[in-house]
Design an enzyme around this catalytic site. Structure first.
Site, PDB file in Angstrom:
ATOM      1  N   ASN A   9       0.748  -1.164   0.020  1.00 52.28           N
ATOM      2  CA  ASN A   9      -0.014  -0.034   0.041  1.00 52.28           C
ATOM      3  C   ASN A   9       1.036   1.280  -0.038  1.00 52.28           C
ATOM      4  O   ASN A   9       1.652   1.460   1.085  1.00 52.28           O
ATOM      5  CB  ASN A   9      -0.875   0.106   1.310  1.00 52.28           C
ATOM      6  CG  ASN A   9      -1.688   1.378   1.468  1.00 52.28           C
ATOM      7  OD1 ASN A   9      -1.790   1.974   0.346  1.00 52.28           O
ATOM      8  ND2 ASN A   9      -2.226   1.482   2.513  1.00 52.28           N
ATOM      9  N   LYS A  11       0.344   4.217  -0.339  1.00 51.84           N
ATOM     10  CA  LYS A  11      -0.483   5.461   0.336  1.00 51.84           C
ATOM     11  C   LYS A  11      -0.105   6.692  -0.615  1.00 51.84           C
ATOM     12  O   LYS A  11      -0.079   6.417  -2.011  1.00 51.84           O
ATOM     13  CB  LYS A  11       0.084   5.704   1.589  1.00 51.84           C
ATOM     14  CG  LYS A  11       0.143   4.366   2.680  1.00 51.84           C
ATOM     15  CD  LYS A  11      -0.004   4.725   3.866  1.00 51.84           C
ATOM     16  CE  LYS A  11      -0.185   3.171   4.664  1.00 51.84           C
ATOM     17  NZ  LYS A  11      -0.118   3.264   6.195  1.00 51.84           N
ATOM     18  N   HIS A  94      -9.706   1.586   4.474  1.00 50.28           N
ATOM     19  CA  HIS A  94      -8.421   1.635   5.178  1.00 50.28           C
ATOM     20  C   HIS A  94      -8.518   2.568   6.290  1.00 50.28           C
ATOM     21  O   HIS A  94      -9.232   3.620   6.170  1.00 50.28           O
ATOM     22  CB  HIS A  94      -7.284   2.065   4.156  1.00 50.28           C
ATOM     23  CG  HIS A  94      -6.014   2.386   4.867  1.00 50.28           C
ATOM     24  ND1 HIS A  94      -5.639   3.259   5.700  1.00 50.28           N
ATOM     25  CD2 HIS A  94      -4.929   1.194   5.034  1.00 50.28           C
ATOM     26  CE1 HIS A  94      -4.191   2.693   6.151  1.00 50.28           C
ATOM     27  NE2 HIS A  94      -3.973   1.593   5.605  1.00 50.28           N
ATOM     28  N   GLU A  96      -6.862   5.110   7.460  1.00 47.60           N
ATOM     29  CA  GLU A  96      -6.528   6.440   7.255  1.00 47.60           C
ATOM     30  C   GLU A  96      -7.500   6.906   6.760  1.00 47.60           C
ATOM     31  O   GLU A  96      -8.120   8.217   6.816  1.00 47.60           O
ATOM     32  CB  GLU A  96      -5.108   6.300   6.472  1.00 47.60           C
ATOM     33  CG  GLU A  96      -4.118   6.081   7.310  1.00 47.60           C
ATOM     34  CD  GLU A  96      -2.981   5.798   6.653  1.00 47.60           C
ATOM     35  OE1 GLU A  96      -2.811   5.700   5.392  1.00 47.60           O
ATOM     36  OE2 GLU A  96      -1.818   4.963   7.183  1.00 47.60           O
ATOM     37  N   GLU A 166      -5.833  -4.751  10.183  1.00 46.10           N
ATOM     38  CA  GLU A 166      -4.710  -3.822  10.417  1.00 46.10           C
ATOM     39  C   GLU A 166      -4.996  -3.005  11.941  1.00 46.10           C
ATOM     40  O   GLU A 166      -5.769  -2.345  11.789  1.00 46.10           O
ATOM     41  CB  GLU A 166      -4.600  -2.736   9.339  1.00 46.10           C
ATOM     42  CG  GLU A 166      -4.497  -3.478   7.985  1.00 46.10           C
ATOM     43  CD  GLU A 166      -3.920  -2.434   7.341  1.00 46.10           C
ATOM     44  OE1 GLU A 166      -2.535  -2.807   6.648  1.00 46.10           O
ATOM     45  OE2 GLU A 166      -4.239  -1.322   6.767  1.00 46.10           O
ATOM     46  N   GLY A 172       2.438   2.133  10.613  1.00 47.84           N
ATOM     47  CA  GLY A 172       3.276   3.146  10.522  1.00 47.84           C
ATOM     48  C   GLY A 172       3.896   3.461  11.854  1.00 47.84           C
ATOM     49  O   GLY A 172       4.713   4.600  11.767  1.00 47.84           O
ATOM     50  N   SER A 212       3.165  -2.163  10.396  1.00 47.22           N
ATOM     51  CA  SER A 212       4.488  -2.459  10.457  1.00 47.22           C
ATOM     52  C   SER A 212       5.244  -3.991  10.022  1.00 47.22           C
ATOM     53  O   SER A 212       6.035  -4.286  10.518  1.00 47.22           O
ATOM     54  CB  SER A 212       5.011  -1.994  11.898  1.00 47.22           C
ATOM     55  OG  SER A 212       4.449  -0.827  12.090  1.00 47.22           O
TER      56      SER A 212
HETATM   57  P1  PGA Z   1       2.696   0.268   7.544  1.00 46.52           P
HETATM   58  O1  PGA Z   1       1.358   0.572   6.913  1.00 46.52           O
HETATM   59  O2  PGA Z   1       3.253  -0.893   6.758  1.00 46.52           O
HETATM   60  O3  PGA Z   1       3.431   1.291   7.251  1.00 46.52           O
HETATM   61  O4  PGA Z   1       2.386  -0.204   9.131  1.00 46.52           O
HETATM   62  C1  PGA Z   1       0.335  -0.647   6.751  1.00 46.52           C
HETATM   63  C2  PGA Z   1      -0.845  -0.200   6.188  1.00 46.52           C
HETATM   64  O5  PGA Z   1      -1.504   1.194   6.419  1.00 46.52           O
HETATM   65  O6  PGA Z   1      -1.623  -0.681   5.261  1.00 46.52           O
END
Ligand code: PGA
Length: 249
Positions: A9, A11, A94, A96, A166, A172, A212
């Site tokens: 992803n 982003k 997601h 976010e 998630e 993140g 992560s």
């Molecule tokens: P990350 O993000 O691997 O940077 O923690 C995962 C995601 O939001 O899909």
């Protein structure tokens, strides 16, 4: 036997030129993967990314879409547009998008159904906040998100959905859920799908872990029977993503 699926992803990262450079770098590194490989790129990168990955084992995904086909929805992208551009997967719900763009469970559900109208495979994200985890309501919360996302989705479509668990506190942050935590919730999601669609469907649906994931922890996470791969943010932006894709080698 479910095939693992590892999706990056990206982003809001990578201009079209940067996207092409990363794809070219990764193509040879992921070509022998045993898992399905997906790059979920920013909307503006979709067309060049589809072109650059033709004839490879990399599928292109989008990170969001709207639930109407077309019309006066400034700034949005529709399922038929994604389909026409050669997209195969779309991330929906997601955290976010839920957090910064007010995406609701109802909208996620409409998007899931719209994705199937156009033969796009939804990667539906669910997960709890740290506060919810500390309150002990993780499983209840995630079950509710799953049930709302799958509302009125028939079994034939449901088996194609990818669910991404998630935990928001792990995204993140460098804090990965422990393998036990990830496995516990992925297992609870499968039980919930079992209640909704029965055994065969529940055992066909792929459930990813995200938050992560990196080259060091991927193998341990993905070896768990209920974790069918990962949705990877930060670590998907570097050549190191190949070590996650090749977690079993
Ligand atoms: P990350 O993000 O691997 O940077 O923690 C995962 C995601 O939001 O899909």
């Amino acid at each position: 036997m479910r095939k693992k699926i590892v999706a990056g992803n990206w982003k809001m990262n990578k201009t079209p030129k940067e996207a092409l450079a990363l794809i070219e770098e990764l193509k040879p590194l992921v070509k022998d993967a045993d898992s399905d490989v997906v790059f979920c790129v920013p909307a503006i990168d979709i067309i060049p990314a589809v072109e650059a990955t033709k004839g490879t084992n990399i599928a292109i995904g989008a990170q969001n879409m709207y639930f109407e086909d077309n019309g006066a929805f400034t700034g949005e992208i529709s399922a038929p547009m994604l389909k026409d551009a050669g997209v195969q997967y779309v991330i929906l719900g997601h955290s976010e998008r839920r957090q910064y763009f007010n995406e609701t469970d109802e909208a996620v559900n409409k998007k899931v159904k719209k994705a199937f109208e156009y033969d796009l495979i939804p990667i539906v994200c669910v997960g709890e906040t740290l506060q919810q985890r500390e309150q002990g309501i993780t499983i209840d919360w995630v079950r509710m998100q799953v049930k709302k996302a799958f509302m009125d989705v028939n079994k034939e479509d449901a088996v194609k959905v990818i669910v991404a668990y998630e935990p928001i506190w792990a995204i993140g942050t460098g804090k990965t859920a422990t393998v036990e935590q990830a496995d516990e919730v992925c297992n609870a999601i499968r039980k919930c799908l079992f209640e909704l669609y029965g055994e065969e469907a529940a055992y066909s649906i792929r459930i990813q872990y995200g938050g992560s994931v990196n080259g060091k922890n991927a193998a341990e996470l993905f070896s768990k029977p209920d974790i069918d791969g990962g949705l990877v943010g930060g670590a998907s932006l570097k050549a190191d993503f190949a070590s996650i894709v090749n977690w079993d080698k």
